[in-house]
Structure formats: C-alpha cells, structure tokens
Design a protein around this motif. Structure first.
Motif, PDB file in Angstrom:
ATOM      1  N   TYR A 135      23.578  36.114  49.926  1.00 11.65           N
ATOM      2  CA  TYR A 135      22.772  37.220  49.434  1.00 11.65           C
ATOM      3  C   TYR A 135      23.508  38.554  49.386  1.00 11.65           C
ATOM      4  O   TYR A 135      23.363  39.303  48.405  1.00 11.65           O
ATOM      5  CB  TYR A 135      21.479  37.369  50.240  1.00 11.65           C
ATOM      6  CG  TYR A 135      20.665  38.540  49.748  1.00 11.65           C
ATOM      7  CD1 TYR A 135      20.179  38.570  48.441  1.00 11.65           C
ATOM      8  CD2 TYR A 135      20.418  39.650  50.559  1.00 11.65           C
ATOM      9  CE1 TYR A 135      19.460  39.651  47.966  1.00 11.65           C
ATOM     10  CE2 TYR A 135      19.706  40.734  50.093  1.00 11.65           C
ATOM     11  CZ  TYR A 135      19.235  40.726  48.790  1.00 11.65           C
ATOM     12  OH  TYR A 135      18.540  41.805  48.318  1.00 11.65           O
ATOM     13  N   PRO A 136      24.312  38.912  50.399  1.00  8.77           N
ATOM     14  CA  PRO A 136      25.056  40.183  50.285  1.00  8.77           C
ATOM     15  C   PRO A 136      25.913  40.251  49.017  1.00  8.77           C
ATOM     16  O   PRO A 136      26.048  41.317  48.419  1.00  8.77           O
ATOM     17  CB  PRO A 136      25.908  40.204  51.554  1.00  8.77           C
ATOM     18  CG  PRO A 136      25.137  39.381  52.536  1.00  8.77           C
ATOM     19  CD  PRO A 136      24.528  38.290  51.721  1.00  8.77           C
ATOM     20  N   LYS A 137      26.481  39.111  48.595  1.00 11.31           N
ATOM     21  CA  LYS A 137      27.299  39.096  47.381  1.00 11.31           C
ATOM     22  C   LYS A 137      26.432  39.327  46.148  1.00 11.31           C
ATOM     23  O   LYS A 137      26.805  40.087  45.245  1.00 11.31           O
ATOM     24  CB  LYS A 137      28.034  37.750  47.260  1.00 11.31           C
ATOM     25  CG  LYS A 137      29.012  37.476  48.395  1.00 11.31           C
ATOM     26  CD  LYS A 137      29.640  36.100  48.229  1.00 11.31           C
ATOM     27  CE  LYS A 137      30.565  35.789  49.402  1.00 11.31           C
ATOM     28  NZ  LYS A 137      31.146  34.420  49.296  1.00 11.31           N
ATOM     29  N   LEU A 138      25.263  38.667  46.113  1.00 11.64           N
ATOM     30  CA  LEU A 138      24.359  38.863  44.979  1.00 11.64           C
ATOM     31  C   LEU A 138      23.864  40.299  44.927  1.00 11.64           C
ATOM     32  O   LEU A 138      23.840  40.928  43.848  1.00 11.64           O
ATOM     33  CB  LEU A 138      23.166  37.907  45.069  1.00 11.64           C
ATOM     34  CG  LEU A 138      22.093  38.071  43.986  1.00 11.64           C
ATOM     35  CD1 LEU A 138      22.670  37.808  42.607  1.00 11.64           C
ATOM     36  CD2 LEU A 138      20.901  37.155  44.258  1.00 11.64           C
TER      37      LEU A 138
ATOM     38  N   LEU B 292      24.220  42.995  41.885  1.00 17.62           N
ATOM     39  CA  LEU B 292      23.025  43.592  41.280  1.00 17.62           C
ATOM     40  C   LEU B 292      23.048  45.110  41.387  1.00 17.62           C
ATOM     41  O   LEU B 292      22.739  45.817  40.419  1.00 17.62           O
ATOM     42  CB  LEU B 292      21.756  43.053  41.954  1.00 17.62           C
ATOM     43  CG  LEU B 292      21.215  41.709  41.473  1.00 17.62           C
ATOM     44  CD1 LEU B 292      20.013  41.308  42.314  1.00 17.62           C
ATOM     45  CD2 LEU B 292      20.821  41.767  40.006  1.00 17.62           C
ATOM     46  N   LEU B 293      23.433  45.608  42.559  1.00 18.24           N
ATOM     47  CA  LEU B 293      23.473  47.054  42.759  1.00 18.24           C
ATOM     48  C   LEU B 293      24.475  47.711  41.811  1.00 18.24           C
ATOM     49  O   LEU B 293      24.200  48.760  41.218  1.00 18.24           O
ATOM     50  CB  LEU B 293      23.827  47.384  44.211  1.00 18.24           C
ATOM     51  CG  LEU B 293      23.854  48.877  44.575  1.00 18.24           C
ATOM     52  CD1 LEU B 293      22.474  49.496  44.353  1.00 18.24           C
ATOM     53  CD2 LEU B 293      24.306  49.076  46.016  1.00 18.24           C
ATOM     54  N   ALA B 294      25.640  47.075  41.640  1.00 20.91           N
ATOM     55  CA  ALA B 294      26.649  47.624  40.722  1.00 20.91           C
ATOM     56  C   ALA B 294      26.119  47.681  39.294  1.00 20.91           C
ATOM     57  O   ALA B 294      26.309  48.671  38.580  1.00 20.91           O
ATOM     58  CB  ALA B 294      27.919  46.781  40.786  1.00 20.91           C
ATOM     59  N   LEU B 295      25.420  46.626  38.882  1.00 21.45           N
ATOM     60  CA  LEU B 295      24.873  46.592  37.522  1.00 21.45           C
ATOM     61  C   LEU B 295      23.761  47.625  37.345  1.00 21.45           C
ATOM     62  O   LEU B 295      23.669  48.285  36.304  1.00 21.45           O
ATOM     63  CB  LEU B 295      24.342  45.192  37.209  1.00 21.45           C
ATOM     64  CG  LEU B 295      25.398  44.079  37.111  1.00 21.45           C
ATOM     65  CD1 LEU B 295      24.716  42.719  37.046  1.00 21.45           C
ATOM     66  CD2 LEU B 295      26.296  44.280  35.898  1.00 21.45           C
ATOM     67  N   ILE B 296      22.927  47.774  38.357  1.00 21.88           N
ATOM     68  CA  ILE B 296      21.814  48.719  38.272  1.00 21.88           C
ATOM     69  C   ILE B 296      22.313  50.155  38.231  1.00 21.88           C
ATOM     70  O   ILE B 296      21.836  50.983  37.456  1.00 21.88           O
ATOM     71  CB  ILE B 296      20.846  48.507  39.453  1.00 21.88           C
ATOM     72  CG1 ILE B 296      20.104  47.176  39.306  1.00 21.88           C
ATOM     73  CG2 ILE B 296      19.844  49.660  39.558  1.00 21.88           C
ATOM     74  CD1 ILE B 296      19.281  46.788  40.513  1.00 21.88           C
ATOM     75  N   VAL B 297      23.297  50.446  39.045  1.00 21.09           N
ATOM     76  CA  VAL B 297      23.785  51.821  39.158  1.00 21.09           C
ATOM     77  C   VAL B 297      24.702  52.203  38.001  1.00 21.09           C
ATOM     78  O   VAL B 297      24.658  53.319  37.484  1.00 21.09           O
ATOM     79  CB  VAL B 297      24.502  52.021  40.511  1.00 21.09           C
ATOM     80  CG1 VAL B 297      25.157  53.387  40.579  1.00 21.09           C
ATOM     81  CG2 VAL B 297      23.526  51.850  41.663  1.00 21.09           C
ATOM     82  N   LYS B 298      25.549  51.260  37.547  1.00 25.12           N
ATOM     83  CA  LYS B 298      26.581  51.603  36.561  1.00 25.12           C
ATOM     84  C   LYS B 298      26.342  51.006  35.177  1.00 25.12           C
ATOM     85  O   LYS B 298      27.078  51.310  34.233  1.00 25.12           O
ATOM     86  CB  LYS B 298      27.947  51.121  37.058  1.00 25.12           C
ATOM     87  CG  LYS B 298      28.427  51.796  38.326  1.00 25.12           C
ATOM     88  CD  LYS B 298      29.721  51.163  38.822  1.00 25.12           C
ATOM     89  CE  LYS B 298      30.813  51.206  37.780  1.00 25.12           C
ATOM     90  NZ  LYS B 298      32.065  50.573  38.254  1.00 25.12           N
TER      91      LYS B 298
END
Length: 492
Positions: A360-363, A367-373
């Motif tokens: 989960y930390p990898k997912l 996801l966070l990178a895609l959402i933010v950038k």
C-alpha cells in the motif's frame, strides 16, 4: 455629469449593457431629497399654471372678448389637474417597475441593491470610528441565463463582511422577491465582489447518446445543467453507498471523457473486480489487485515524467499550457473505483510482509504523485468508493481533490472527511432521486451545493457495447484486455 451617465446606464429596461449604481447616502436621506424635489416641482407647476391663467385672463380683458372668463378657468384647471394626474401615474408606474414586484429584472435590481446596502449597513461606520465608507458602487448586468452583480466596496468593508456578502445577498433577494435565485459563482478581490446568479433550477442531464457530450481538448464533462467537471478541478473524489447512483455517475464521466477527445485514454483500478473492470478492459488498462494497481500507477507516473520532459524540452518557450493543448495527444484519466476495498486487502497482506516490501505505501506514493503533479501533464484522477476514511486517503492527497461529490445521505463522519464541515452546514439533498452534494474548487463557493448527478441510460447507450465501439473507432479492435492488468496500450 457622472450621476447622469450612471442614470442613463440604468434607464433602458431591456439593455444588455452594464448598469452602474453609486450609493453614497441612506435611503431615508434619499427619500427626503426626493420628497423635497416633488414638492418643489408641484410648486413650480402650480405657479406656472397660475401665471398661465392670469395671462389668459389679461388677454381676454385686453381684447374685450365676449367669451366668458369661467370657460377659461375650466381649461386652466383641466391642464393643471391633468398634469398632476399624469405625473402621479408616471410616478406610480415608475415605482412599480422599480419595485421588488417588477417584471423587469434590470429595474428591479436597482431597488434591491439599494435596500440590501441599507439592510447590511454597507454605508455605516466600522468599529474604527475614524474610517467611514463614503460610497459604494454596484454594477449589474442581466443576461439570457445569468445575472451578474459586482460590488465595489472601496476597501472600507472588513474582509470578513466582504466574504459574507454573497450569502447575504442571495438570502435577501430570495426573501424580497417572488423569483427563485441561485448563486452560481462568487469571486473576491481587493475591494470587489463579483457574483453570478440564475433563476433556473438545476436539471439532471441524461446520457443517452454520444453527441450530448462536448468535444474539447480541455477537460469539460457536464455533470448537470449547471455543473461541469473541468481542468479547474482535474482530480476528483466520489463517495456514496450502494444504490446511490455512483456507478451511473462514473459511467457518465468515463463516456464523457472518451467522447471529449478521440485521443483520450482511461486507466481503471477496480477494487472489487466487478462490472467496471470487465467493461473497461475493452478500451483501456485495468488492475484489480494490489500488484497490478502498483504497476499501473507506476506506468502512469513514468508517462507523466515523459510528458513533463516534452513540455520542458524547449528551454526558451513561453507557453505555459497543459500537455493536451501543447501537443494535441489527449488526456489520461485514472479511475480508482472501490479503492477502500482494494486498500483493505493490501493492508491485510502487508501485515505479513517486511516494511520495505509492503504494497500500500507504494500505491499511495504513486497515487499522491499523480494527484499532485498530474494536471499539467493532462493526467486526471478520480477516486471513488462507498466511503473514504482519512486512513486511506490522508489530508495531503484529499486537499488536492478539487472535485468532491457525495451521493445519498451524508453522515457526520463523511461530511468531515469529504467536505471538512459538519453535516448541519450541508444543504438538503433529494436522496429519493439520487441527489447528492458537490464541491468544485476554484469557483469561490462558500460550501458544497446540492446537485442532481447525470443519469446514464443503459438501454439507449449500452455501456460495454459503447466502449467496444469507441475502441474499434480508435483502432483498438475492441478486443477485451486482461482484467489483471491488460496489454500495454501506446501512450504518448
């Protein structure tokens, strides 16, 4: 001169131009001046009629006419009282058409804005007695579907009161008139508040054919007659219990996105490996377990980095636009449906793994990178599920989700997790007809709004068959892909 120009801007009842209204005194003082002006005009008219009568009498005496002087008096009285009656009729007609009951909205607004300014004490003193608002200026424009109202405060109204004007003006106009008013947008600037209102109640859109969706290189997916998902809010969150209309909304968004631009691509994560995973495998990559979800999001992160490299290749370029507009290669939508179910499974598996191997930390990192950038690279993310606790989607990711939708009844916990407010502050929702709440960032809303999500008509536009048709039209052959991860599609 300025007063005359402003009065002329408000004179025509059906003008499409901007009307200007400057208020620098209270209604009481304005009415006093109006009454004084009325008395002065009455005196002037009486004096003119007396002079006219005296002149006619003198004329008859000088010419020694045989006509009776009484007939002359009747004519004079008819002129006198006829003029007064005409003036009274004109005043009453003017007052009516400028009242809260007026059928002419442009004239109606003048009185409403004057009364609102008085009611909210916009011309009164602030806490600091030295500072006093000398005047405020309203500008308003009545258009076909919307009414624009702009207030220039002169900087004398406190920031707190300035940001409360939209809510108070909406409540005031709904109370004072028989029309329905709904505030669409509100924008704040230093000393300025701009609002857009409509009288049209929100209508649900029915997705029953592809041509109801607009074509555009920019993200533009209609959600109702009033709300649209645009690149102002490229990342979204949708929550709702079973039967609340969440699947219908996702279908509408996916079909709308694919119809928006023939180059658009959809990636799918389906935490329950249910209907959506089988359907979406016909046109894009699908993941139904943790490992494939990590691989899919990792690939999207690589695509994102490539797109950034493309955009930054020309060091001297001044074009600051998203990838889709620069290179005309379409956008990418990642739909992560039933994320809670997937994460729960991953976290259960993670308990048996070492810290460095946990899934989960990898997912979440991807996801966070895609959402933010992702926005600048024209990569959009929608996360959906029956609920979305903070343990699954922490604040740093949730705060970047500019579109948030809650369907069905919103619990106290859900109100806090999705909108950050108490459910007592939420508007009433028509849950019997699959109503919900929506928050769209960038529109300066004071809170979420009630809305009717689109209804996807499966009979008129079968979802799977439509996806197959779209895949074939794009050269995909319509062959279903592996639901565990699918074949790699060429993504630019």
């Amino acid at each position: 001169m300025i007063i005359m120009i402003e009065w002329l801007s408000r004179l025509l009842p059906t003008s499409k131009g901007v009307a200007v209204l400057t208020i620098n005194d209270s209604i009481v003082n304005t009415d006093k001046r109006r009454r004084k002006a009325t008395k002065d005009l009455l005196k002037l008219w009486t004096g003119a009629c007396i002079i006219l009568e005296v002149g006619r009498v003198i004329q008859k005496i000088v010419t020694r006419t045989s006509e009776s002087l009484i007939s002359i008096s009747k004519t004079s009285f008819a002129i006198y009282f006829g003029g007064i009656m005409l003036a009274v009729f004109t005043v009453f007609a003017w007052r009516y058409f400028h009242s809260e009951y007026s059928p002419l909205e442009r004239w109606q607004l003048e009185l409403l804005l004057r009364r609102f300014s008085e009611t909210t004490d916009l011309l009164g003193r602030s806490d600091n007695e030295v500072k006093q608002t000398q005047s405020i200026r309203w500008e308003y424009q009545v258009m076909k579907h919307t009414t624009m109202v702009k207030l220039f405060t002169g900087g004398h109204v406190s920031l707190e009161n300035e940001h409360d004007i939209g809510r108070r003006l909406l409540a005031f106009m709904n109370k004072e008139t028989t029309r329905y008013w709904e505030m669409i947008t509100v924008e704040y600037d230093t000393g300025k508040v701009q609002l857009h209102f409509t009288h049209e109640s929100e209508q649900r859109i029915i997705v029953d054919r592809l041509d109801v969706m607009p074509r555009s290189e920019s993200l533009n997916i209609p959600l109702s007659s009033r709300f649209s998902w645009t690149d102002r809010q490229p990342m979204g969150l949708i929550v709702g219990p079973t039967g609340s209309g969440k699947t219908s909304l996702l279908k509408s968004i996916i079909i709308g996105f694919l119809a928006n631009d023939k180059n658009n691509v959809v990636y799918t994560i389906d935490g329950k490996a249910a209907f959506l995973s089988v359907a979406m495998s016909r046109i894009g990559k699908v993941a139904t377990d943790g490992k494939h979800a990590i691989d899919l999001t990792a690939e999207l992160c690589r695509v994102m980095e490539k797109r950034y490299e493309q955009m930054n290749a020309n060091y001297d370029s001044e074009r600051d636009q998203v990838h889709a507009k620069l290179f005309h290669q379409g956008g990418i939508l990642l739909v992560a449906d039933e994320l809670l179910a997937l994460v729960a499974t991953m976290q259960a598996e993670d308990k048996e793994l070492k810290s460095a191997e946990r899934l989960y930390p990898k997912l979440y990192k991807n996801l966070l990178a895609l959402i933010v950038k992702g926005r600048q690279a024209s990569i959009y993310v929608i996360i959906s599920g029956q609920m979305m606790p903070a343990s699954i989607l922490p604040t740093e990711a949730r705060s970047s989700l500019g579109m948030r939708i809650s369907l069905g009844r919103t619990s106290l916990q859900q109100a806090q997790e999705v909108f950050g407010v108490s459910n007592r502050e939420l508007p009433t929702v028509d849950t019997k007809h699959y109503g919900g709440l929506i928050w769209l960032d960038g529109l300066n809303w004071e809170g979420p709004k009630a809305f009717m999500p689109p209804m996807y008509d499966d009979k008129a536009l079968p979802f799977k068959a439509t996806l197959t048709e779209l895949a074939e039209s794009r050269g995909g052959g319509g062959t279903p892909q592996d639901a565990g991860g699918g074949e790699h599609l060429p993504v630019t």
